[in-house]
Write a protein that holds these residues in place. Structure first.
Motif, short mmCIF file in Angstrom:
data_model
loop_
_atom_site.label_atom_id
_atom_site.label_comp_id
_atom_site.label_asym_id
_atom_site.label_seq_id
_atom_site.Cartn_x
_atom_site.Cartn_y
_atom_site.Cartn_z
N LYS A 60 0.87 -1.19 0.00
CA LYS A 60 0.00 0.00 0.00
C LYS A 60 0.90 1.24 0.00
CE LYS A 60 -2.40 1.08 3.69
NZ LYS A 60 -1.77 2.36 4.09
N LYS A 62 1.78 5.14 0.12
CA LYS A 62 1.27 6.43 0.62
C LYS A 62 2.49 7.33 0.70
CE LYS A 62 -1.79 9.21 2.51
NZ LYS A 62 -2.47 9.28 3.81
N PHE A 65 6.68 6.00 0.36
CA PHE A 65 6.94 4.62 0.75
C PHE A 65 5.72 3.73 0.57
CE2 PHE A 65 9.64 7.44 3.28
CZ PHE A 65 10.88 7.00 2.86
N ARG A 67 3.96 0.22 2.15
CA ARG A 67 3.93 -0.67 3.33
C ARG A 67 3.25 -1.96 2.93
NH1 ARG A 67 7.64 1.36 5.90
NH2 ARG A 67 7.49 3.59 6.26
N ARG A 69 0.89 -4.85 3.48
CA ARG A 69 -0.32 -5.03 4.29
C ARG A 69 -1.10 -6.25 3.83
NH1 ARG A 69 2.15 -2.56 7.38
NH2 ARG A 69 2.06 -0.32 7.78
N TYR A 81 -7.06 -3.46 6.45
CA TYR A 81 -5.66 -3.79 6.17
C TYR A 81 -4.85 -3.85 7.45
CZ TYR A 81 -5.43 1.39 5.75
OH TYR A 81 -5.54 2.74 5.95
N LYS A 90 -4.18 -1.76 10.79
CA LYS A 90 -3.73 -0.40 10.53
C LYS A 90 -4.85 0.50 10.04
CE LYS A 90 0.08 0.63 10.88
NZ LYS A 90 0.94 0.97 12.02
N ARG A 116 -10.43 9.66 -0.88
CA ARG A 116 -9.03 9.23 -1.02
C ARG A 116 -8.94 8.11 -2.04
NH1 ARG A 116 -5.35 6.74 3.94
NH2 ARG A 116 -3.78 5.74 2.59
#
Ligand code: 4IP
Length: 147
Positions: A60, A62, A65, A67, A69, A81, A90, A116
């Motif tokens: 994922k 954002k 970077f 991450r 998940r 996730y 998270k 988003r």
């Protein structure tokens, strides 16, 4: 009925049965699957008692970077996730009739929500499968005519 009309009806039948398929679970079937999930699935603790319909590791992104998940699509519908290293929930991608998945290629898919866009990458290249299943769940939940 003419042949074209018959074919059209048959196509509608097929598409509705496919769409309702994933969510159309009898109460007993649901109970049985929840029982197995509770016993065998280590992600069960994060899904608020919902039935997991699809799960898979994604990156994922954002900012700069990404991450890793565990993405969990469940009844509800919900999309949770989890950080698979620390085993911590998270967050959750908020569901609505407006949620849309856009597959950029076999790996990268975007989940658009009103506030988003989530940038996700499936290292195993099942992005199209994620799109198909999420579409199916959206249509099964909210119907086809939400644009
Ligand atoms: C974080 O970046 C992670 O990508 C977070 O994802 C993300 O939160 C944060 O965005 C972002 O700043 P770093 O780990 O590099 O700090 P996750 O929650 O999966 O760990 P969400 O959950 O919202 O994507 P913000 O803007 O939500 O804080």
């Amino acid at each position: 009925l003419g042949k074209d009309q018959l074919v059209r009806l048959w196509e509608i039948d097929l598409s509705t049965s496919r769409v309702s398929g994933i969510l159309n679970i009898s109460p007993e079937e649901r109970r049985r699957r929840l029982e197995v999930q509770t016993r065998e699935n280590k992600w069960h603790q994060f899904v608020d008692g919902e039935l997991i319909l699809k799960q898979g590791l994604v990156e994922k992104r954002k900012g700069l970077f990404a991450r890793r998940r565990m993405l969990l699509l469940t009844t509800g519908p919900r999309l949770f996730y989890v950080d698979p290293v620390n085993m911590v929930l998270k967050g959750e991608i908020p569901w609505s009739p407006d949620l849309r998945v856009e597959a950029k290629n076999f790996r990268i898919f975007l989940v658009h929500t009103p506030n988003r866009t989530y940038y996700l990458e499936d290292p195993e290249a099942y992005a199209l499968e994620w799109r198909r299943v999420i579409d199916e769940v959206r249509i099964g939940t909210y119907g086809r005519d939400t644009t």
